[in-house]
Design a protein around this motif. Structure first.
Motif, PDB file in Angstrom:
ATOM      1  N   THR A   8       0.846  -1.197   0.000  1.00 12.43           N
ATOM      2  CA  THR A   8       0.000   0.000   0.000  1.00 12.43           C
ATOM      3  C   THR A   8       0.881   1.247   0.000  1.00 12.43           C
ATOM      4  O   THR A   8       2.087   1.173   0.250  1.00 12.43           O
ATOM      5  CB  THR A   8      -0.921   0.056   1.237  1.00 12.43           C
ATOM      6  OG1 THR A   8      -0.090   0.069   2.411  1.00 12.43           O
ATOM      7  CG2 THR A   8      -1.872  -1.116   1.301  1.00 12.43           C
ATOM      8  N   GLY A   9       0.234   2.383  -0.281  1.00 16.62           N
ATOM      9  CA  GLY A   9       0.943   3.661  -0.216  1.00 16.62           C
ATOM     10  C   GLY A   9       2.016   3.804  -1.277  1.00 16.62           C
ATOM     11  O   GLY A   9       2.994   4.520  -1.106  1.00 16.62           O
ATOM     12  N   ASP A  26      -1.187   6.794  -5.051  1.00 20.45           N
ATOM     13  CA  ASP A  26      -1.705   6.137  -3.842  1.00 20.45           C
ATOM     14  C   ASP A  26      -2.290   4.764  -4.173  1.00 20.45           C
ATOM     15  O   ASP A  26      -3.474   4.501  -4.001  1.00 20.45           O
ATOM     16  CB  ASP A  26      -2.750   7.020  -3.139  1.00 20.45           C
ATOM     17  CG  ASP A  26      -3.118   6.432  -1.771  1.00 20.45           C
ATOM     18  OD1 ASP A  26      -2.387   5.541  -1.280  1.00 20.45           O
ATOM     19  OD2 ASP A  26      -4.152   6.827  -1.210  1.00 20.45           O
ATOM     20  N   ARG A  56       3.901  -1.112   3.730  1.00 19.51           N
ATOM     21  CA  ARG A  56       3.565   0.301   3.465  1.00 19.51           C
ATOM     22  C   ARG A  56       4.769   0.996   2.847  1.00 19.51           C
ATOM     23  O   ARG A  56       5.866   0.949   3.403  1.00 19.51           O
ATOM     24  CB  ARG A  56       3.181   1.007   4.771  1.00 19.51           C
ATOM     25  CG  ARG A  56       1.881   0.510   5.351  1.00 19.51           C
ATOM     26  CD  ARG A  56       1.406   1.370   6.520  1.00 19.51           C
ATOM     27  NE  ARG A  56       0.126   0.866   7.025  1.00 19.51           N
ATOM     28  CZ  ARG A  56       0.004  -0.120   7.908  1.00 19.51           C
ATOM     29  NH1 ARG A  56       1.076  -0.704   8.414  1.00 19.51           N
ATOM     30  NH2 ARG A  56      -1.196  -0.524   8.288  1.00 19.51           N
ATOM     31  N   LEU A  57       4.554   1.670   1.718  1.00 18.87           N
ATOM     32  CA  LEU A  57       5.706   2.188   0.957  1.00 18.87           C
ATOM     33  C   LEU A  57       5.916   3.701   1.066  1.00 18.87           C
ATOM     34  O   LEU A  57       6.835   4.235   0.441  1.00 18.87           O
ATOM     35  CB  LEU A  57       5.593   1.785  -0.514  1.00 18.87           C
ATOM     36  CG  LEU A  57       5.829   0.292  -0.763  1.00 18.87           C
ATOM     37  CD1 LEU A  57       5.876   0.016  -2.265  1.00 18.87           C
ATOM     38  CD2 LEU A  57       7.120  -0.206  -0.125  1.00 18.87           C
ATOM     39  N   ASP A  58       5.086   4.405   1.814  1.00 18.95           N
ATOM     40  CA  ASP A  58       5.290   5.848   2.045  1.00 18.95           C
ATOM     41  C   ASP A  58       5.542   6.617   0.741  1.00 18.95           C
ATOM     42  O   ASP A  58       6.426   7.466   0.669  1.00 18.95           O
ATOM     43  CB  ASP A  58       6.485   6.076   2.996  1.00 18.95           C
ATOM     44  CG  ASP A  58       6.291   5.367   4.334  1.00 18.95           C
ATOM     45  OD1 ASP A  58       5.136   5.328   4.803  1.00 18.95           O
ATOM     46  OD2 ASP A  58       7.281   4.847   4.880  1.00 18.95           O
ATOM     47  N   GLY A  59       4.784   6.282  -0.284  1.00 16.34           N
ATOM     48  CA  GLY A  59       4.864   7.039  -1.533  1.00 16.34           C
ATOM     49  C   GLY A  59       5.997   6.632  -2.457  1.00 16.34           C
ATOM     50  O   GLY A  59       6.220   7.276  -3.492  1.00 16.34           O
ATOM     51  N   ARG A  60       6.732   5.588  -2.124  1.00 18.79           N
ATOM     52  CA  ARG A  60       7.823   5.159  -3.007  1.00 18.79           C
ATOM     53  C   ARG A  60       7.258   4.681  -4.362  1.00 18.79           C
ATOM     54  O   ARG A  60       6.122   4.227  -4.449  1.00 18.79           O
ATOM     55  CB  ARG A  60       8.619   4.019  -2.381  1.00 18.79           C
ATOM     56  CG  ARG A  60       9.488   4.454  -1.234  1.00 18.79           C
ATOM     57  CD  ARG A  60      10.458   3.353  -0.832  1.00 18.79           C
ATOM     58  NE  ARG A  60      11.307   3.809   0.249  1.00 18.79           N
ATOM     59  CZ  ARG A  60      11.016   3.664   1.549  1.00 18.79           C
ATOM     60  NH1 ARG A  60       9.911   3.050   1.926  1.00 18.79           N
ATOM     61  NH2 ARG A  60      11.837   4.136   2.465  1.00 18.79           N
ATOM     62  N   ASP A 374      13.512   4.398  -4.272  1.00 19.33           N
ATOM     63  CA  ASP A 374      13.498   5.615  -3.456  1.00 19.33           C
ATOM     64  C   ASP A 374      13.543   6.832  -4.371  1.00 19.33           C
ATOM     65  O   ASP A 374      14.502   7.607  -4.358  1.00 19.33           O
ATOM     66  CB  ASP A 374      14.706   5.629  -2.507  1.00 19.33           C
ATOM     67  CG  ASP A 374      14.440   4.813  -1.253  1.00 19.33           C
ATOM     68  OD1 ASP A 374      13.311   4.884  -0.734  1.00 19.33           O
ATOM     69  OD2 ASP A 374      15.357   4.096  -0.827  1.00 19.33           O
ATOM     70  N   GLU A 376      10.830   9.915  -6.500  1.00 20.68           N
ATOM     71  CA  GLU A 376       9.485  10.473  -6.617  1.00 20.68           C
ATOM     72  C   GLU A 376       8.941  10.293  -8.031  1.00 20.68           C
ATOM     73  O   GLU A 376       7.774   9.965  -8.220  1.00 20.68           O
ATOM     74  CB  GLU A 376       9.514  11.963  -6.266  1.00 20.68           C
ATOM     75  CG  GLU A 376       9.849  12.210  -4.801  1.00 20.68           C
ATOM     76  CD  GLU A 376      10.020  13.684  -4.481  1.00 20.68           C
ATOM     77  OE1 GLU A 376       9.983  14.524  -5.422  1.00 20.68           O
ATOM     78  OE2 GLU A 376      10.202  13.993  -3.291  1.00 20.68           O
ATOM     79  N   HIS A 391      15.195   0.472  -3.561  1.00 12.77           N
ATOM     80  CA  HIS A 391      14.874   0.276  -2.132  1.00 12.77           C
ATOM     81  C   HIS A 391      14.725  -1.208  -1.836  1.00 12.77           C
ATOM     82  O   HIS A 391      15.246  -1.714  -0.833  1.00 12.77           O
ATOM     83  CB  HIS A 391      13.588   1.043  -1.806  1.00 12.77           C
ATOM     84  CG  HIS A 391      13.062   0.792  -0.421  1.00 12.77           C
ATOM     85  ND1 HIS A 391      13.635   1.353   0.691  1.00 12.77           N
ATOM     86  CD2 HIS A 391      12.019   0.036   0.016  1.00 12.77           C
ATOM     87  CE1 HIS A 391      12.964   0.960   1.769  1.00 12.77           C
ATOM     88  NE2 HIS A 391      11.998   0.154   1.384  1.00 12.77           N
TER      89      HIS A 391
END
Ligand code: DI6
Ligand code: FE
Length: 399
Positions: A8-9, A26, A56-60, A374, A376, A391
């Motif tokens: 997720t994420g 997302d 959870r990937l925090d936006g990766r 890693d 954006e 990552h």
């Protein structure tokens, strides 16, 4: 390695859209065993895939794991002296004609036993895996005798017993003419029997050749391709790398999976590739190493709808390059690919160049071979030089 069931994420570049990255913001990816079960926006995640403990990937950024569809990572020795000679002014062809080049790697490869070849290849595979690569194509072609061609292919197959990576082999017996041999006699007496023996042992996924003035003519390659077809094997070709000999048109006639290098290909060649559905595999590492100036006809490939792939061509002579990310950067800077085309070239189109239909995009039913970065923006993958932002890598659902 642990089984990953829900991500997720993530920011997901599915590479499944006809153009561009197929980005989903997302996003969630549900994995069932080795396979992607679902991908989409997190808010649409079906309840049956909900998992109390997602990764959870925090936006990766998540992309399909990369595919290096053209390498020669099984070989003995190195050619650093030849690198020096080229810098002193000798050309690749002059070195080859003087008994250096491919033939010198043949000597080193013949002298290496299978464990030695495998150990060196594993080190090279590790460098690619560290960049998120899940599939590596590996060629023979530095044996040029039956025994060594088979040994190279056995070493290539053995890589996947030692590392979490998938190996696709190409028989490249028609790579160079061994010293004091006639090219036609070599094809009849060694190359074709070696191909049959390797195929009988289950060592061959496709048949390749080097169609060039310093190697084999289109007629000679056609004889190898005829045998490949008789054995039910797909073909591909090193074509139009240093001159225009008609290899691309030949490859298209045989519905080749790919024509590789193709710097000297013409617009007619591009049309032929488009009609045959073959991929143009661009190898900027060799172009760079050999100080070439003739660029592949990227505009013609685009306008005629020829899929383009990008690979390292990792070999000890013309492309001693152990980085697929660098190949993507070079494909952009040297050949004018967009970063999206470069990533398509190491995912979806690279799978196609290998005849694989179960990987290269992130979609339900495809293998869960993923790279987590890693970064954006997807363009960051091709943008930096010598920087590896991986990552984590997931291979068949295992991370
Ligand atoms: N073209 C290449 O770029 C490699 N093989 C080929 O046919 C080079 C192989 C080498 O120089 O060892
Ligand atoms: Fe090559």
């Amino acid at each position: 390695m642990t089984q990953v069931q829900l991500i997720t994420g993530a920011r997901v570049a599915t590479m499944a859209a006809p153009d561009g990255y197929g980005l989903i913001e997302d996003a969630a990816i549900a994995i069932d065993g080795e396979t992607i079960a679902w991908v989409g926006s997190s808010e649409d995640l079906p309840a049956d895939f909900a998992n109390a403990d997602p990764l959870r990937l925090d936006g990766r950024l998540v992309t399909p794991a990369l595919i290096d569809c053209h390498t020669h990572i099984v070989h003995g020795g190195h050619r650093a002296r030849e690198f020096e000679m080229r810098l002193e002014g000798a050309s690749y062809e002059e070195i080859a004609r003087a008994g250096g080049g491919i033939v010198s790697t043949v000597e080193a490869t013949r002298a290496a036993d299978e464990p030695t070849l495998l150990a060196a290849a594993l080190t090279r595979a590790d460098a690619l895996i560290a960049e998120g690569v899940s599939v590596i194509e590996v060629k023979s072609g530095y044996g040029l005798d039956i025994e060594t061609e088979l040994r190279m292919l056995r070493a290539a197959r053995a890589i996947e017993k030692h590392r979490p990576v998938r190996i696709v082999t190409s028989f490249l017996g028609a790579h160079a003419v061994p010293k004091s041999t006639d090219a036609d006699a070599y094809i009849d007496d060694i190359c074709l029997p070696a191909l049959v023996a390797a195929h009988t042992e289950g060592l061959v996924d496709a048949v390749d050749g080097f169609c060039e003035g310093i190697a084999f003519s289109p007629d000679q390659i056609a004889r190898v391709f005829d045998r490949a077809k008789a054995l039910g094997l797909p073909v591909k070709l090193h074509a139009e790398q240093l001159s225009h000999l008609g290899g691309t048109a030949l490859a298209a006639r045989y519905h080749a999976l790919s024509a590789d290098h193709v710097e000297y290909a013409t617009e007619d060649d591009a049309i032929a590739l488009a009609q045959s559905g073959s991929v143009a595999v661009l190898l900027p590492g060799a172009f760079y190493t050999l100080h070439e100036t003739q660029k592949p006809p990227v505009d013609a490939f685009r306008s005629h709808g020829v899929p383009m792939a990008v690979a390292t061509d990792w070999n000890p002579g013309s492309s001693p390059m152990g980085s697929l990310l660098l190949a993507m950067n070079m494909a952009c800077t040297l050949f004018g690919l967009t970063p999206a085309e470069a990533l398509t070239g190491t995912t979806r189109n690279a799978a196609r160049a290998l005849g694989l239909t179960d990987c290269g995009t992130i979609a339900p039913g495809r293998r869960a071979d993923l790279a987590i970065w890693d970064v954006e923006e997807p363009a960051e993958l091709a943008y930096r030089i010598g920087v590896n932002p991986l990552h984590a890598r997931i291979f068949g659902g295992q991370g």
